[in-house]
Write a protein that holds these residues in place. Sequence first.
Motif, short mmCIF file in Angstrom:
data_model
loop_
_atom_site.label_atom_id
_atom_site.label_comp_id
_atom_site.label_asym_id
_atom_site.label_seq_id
_atom_site.Cartn_x
_atom_site.Cartn_y
_atom_site.Cartn_z
N VAL A 134 3.48 -39.15 52.01
CA VAL A 134 4.53 -39.90 52.73
C VAL A 134 5.84 -39.88 52.13
O VAL A 134 6.62 -39.23 52.79
N ALA A 135 5.95 -40.00 50.83
CA ALA A 135 7.21 -39.98 49.97
C ALA A 135 7.68 -38.44 50.14
O ALA A 135 8.75 -38.38 50.34
N ILE A 136 7.02 -37.55 49.85
CA ILE A 136 7.19 -36.09 49.79
C ILE A 136 7.74 -35.69 51.28
O ILE A 136 8.53 -34.91 51.49
N GLY A 137 6.95 -36.14 52.38
CA GLY A 137 7.33 -36.05 53.67
C GLY A 137 8.90 -36.56 53.89
O GLY A 137 9.71 -35.77 54.59
N TRP A 138 9.14 -37.50 53.44
CA TRP A 138 10.61 -38.17 53.61
C TRP A 138 11.57 -37.47 52.81
O TRP A 138 12.54 -37.39 53.30
N PHE A 139 11.21 -37.07 51.52
CA PHE A 139 12.44 -36.52 50.92
C PHE A 139 12.51 -34.93 51.32
O PHE A 139 13.49 -34.42 51.42
N TRP A 304 -6.33 -30.32 55.37
CA TRP A 304 -6.28 -30.38 56.89
C TRP A 304 -5.07 -30.47 57.44
O TRP A 304 -4.64 -30.22 58.71
N VAL A 305 -4.13 -31.03 56.68
CA VAL A 305 -2.69 -31.29 57.07
C VAL A 305 -2.04 -29.64 57.32
O VAL A 305 -1.18 -29.37 58.36
N MET A 306 -2.36 -29.04 56.55
CA MET A 306 -2.03 -27.82 56.35
C MET A 306 -2.48 -26.84 57.52
O MET A 306 -1.72 -25.94 58.18
N ALA A 307 -3.66 -27.20 57.82
CA ALA A 307 -4.35 -26.26 58.78
C ALA A 307 -3.55 -26.79 60.29
O ALA A 307 -3.35 -25.58 60.91
N VAL A 308 -3.16 -28.10 60.25
CA VAL A 308 -2.43 -28.44 61.68
C VAL A 308 -1.12 -27.72 61.75
O VAL A 308 -0.78 -26.89 62.81
N SER A 343 4.22 -27.12 54.63
CA SER A 343 4.85 -27.20 53.21
C SER A 343 4.81 -28.35 52.83
O SER A 343 4.79 -28.44 51.52
N GLY A 344 4.83 -29.57 53.40
CA GLY A 344 4.80 -30.81 52.52
C GLY A 344 3.49 -30.87 51.99
O GLY A 344 3.24 -31.47 51.00
N ALA A 345 2.45 -30.45 53.07
CA ALA A 345 1.18 -30.41 52.33
C ALA A 345 0.93 -29.65 50.86
O ALA A 345 0.24 -30.26 50.10
N LEU A 346 1.68 -28.57 51.08
CA LEU A 346 1.33 -27.80 49.88
C LEU A 346 2.27 -28.64 48.71
O LEU A 346 1.50 -28.36 47.52
#
Length: 424
Positions: A134-139, A304-308, A343-346
Amino acid sequence: MKKIKGMRWWMVAMVTFGLIVNYLARNTLSVAAPTMMADLHISTREYSYIVVAWQVCYALMQPVAGYVLDAVGTKLGFAMFALAWSLACASAALATGWQSMALFRGLLGLTEAAGIPAGVKATTEWFPARERSVAIGWFNIGSSIGALCAPPLVVWTILHASWQWAFVVVGVLGILWSLLWMLFYKHPRDQKHLSDRERDYILAGQEAKYQHGVPAKASWKAIVRTRSFWSIAIPRFLSEPAWQTFNAWIPLYMATERHMNIKEIALFAWLPFLAADIGCVLGGYLSPLFHKYFDVSLFNSRKWVMAVGALAMIGPGCLGLADSPYTAIALLCLGGFAHQTLSGALYAITSDSFGKNEVATATGLAGMSGYLGATLFTLLFGVLVTVVGYSPLFVVLSVFDIIACIVVFGMVRESAPLGVPARA
């Protein structure tokens, strides 16, 4: 000393603003390109050389920037690089042709390389594992907001002054941010406004690799010998060309393929990056949701997030089927959402796979792989776009991201960081 509730979120907000000015600096070129190219008599192929100059320097500097950040710390390292990239951005106003612009953009690439490694390192220090995606998604949203803000800001500056002043204005914003970073950012151990309760919450939620005292810093050679590194570096090599193509070519695509003027570009070119913002945030929250409701481990939920994201990248691959420019923009928006989700998932997988004294270096090395892939694709793009057009090249980008997802599912394994024994 007064304690501030949710101090970790204030820290990630500062990282987000840093990424905003970072991406403003890199996206100024693409928005100014139609005007600048006409003024300096730069061809499409020469423009691709300018883009490649940035990408090559960025790629080669990524592991060096990560190493510096791990050596001197997030606070000082990020501030030094931010000040340097701001000066490099402003210097582009002095360009008189494609060669000098390539030189200034190469300097920008060398200095901007610390942005993402610094963000990953800061979130690794400040967040427990369950909140890290979540934090990586926000930054990471900072990269999209920077790209989103570039079209209106740069076009407004061009209309009221010149394309040269657009680079100067963005450079000044970066200098101001670097000063604020030095004033306000602190490591959790030094942050007096952090409550004991929040500090305990952060430490209790971090993996065992952060509880082994101060492990020795792994060398580049040790990192690149691991399966964990290649399971991230290969997908980055395949996926990064899409995002760099979006950043460098969308305004030119709108001008040349969809025949939009500079005001229409300002009106629409930011929309794919707004969609990318949504991908950053939603992707960050999808990971804990998959973990909670689909009975997968927190680590595997990142896959699974990366798959989406990879499946959604089929959208821009259909760009050639769109007759309406508005449909084309919608497909580009879907592509922006898709790429930032995966990208965020990676980045989350990288943070989970390496220790705090390795994570910035590993992120930088994987980033170098990604930008080498982007460089090779940009060189081909600059040549082929005048021969086959944009549409087939966007199909290739969609295929690349799907292959990257397959590699992640096939190679990524949860493992202990270097120097820390794996759990039995």
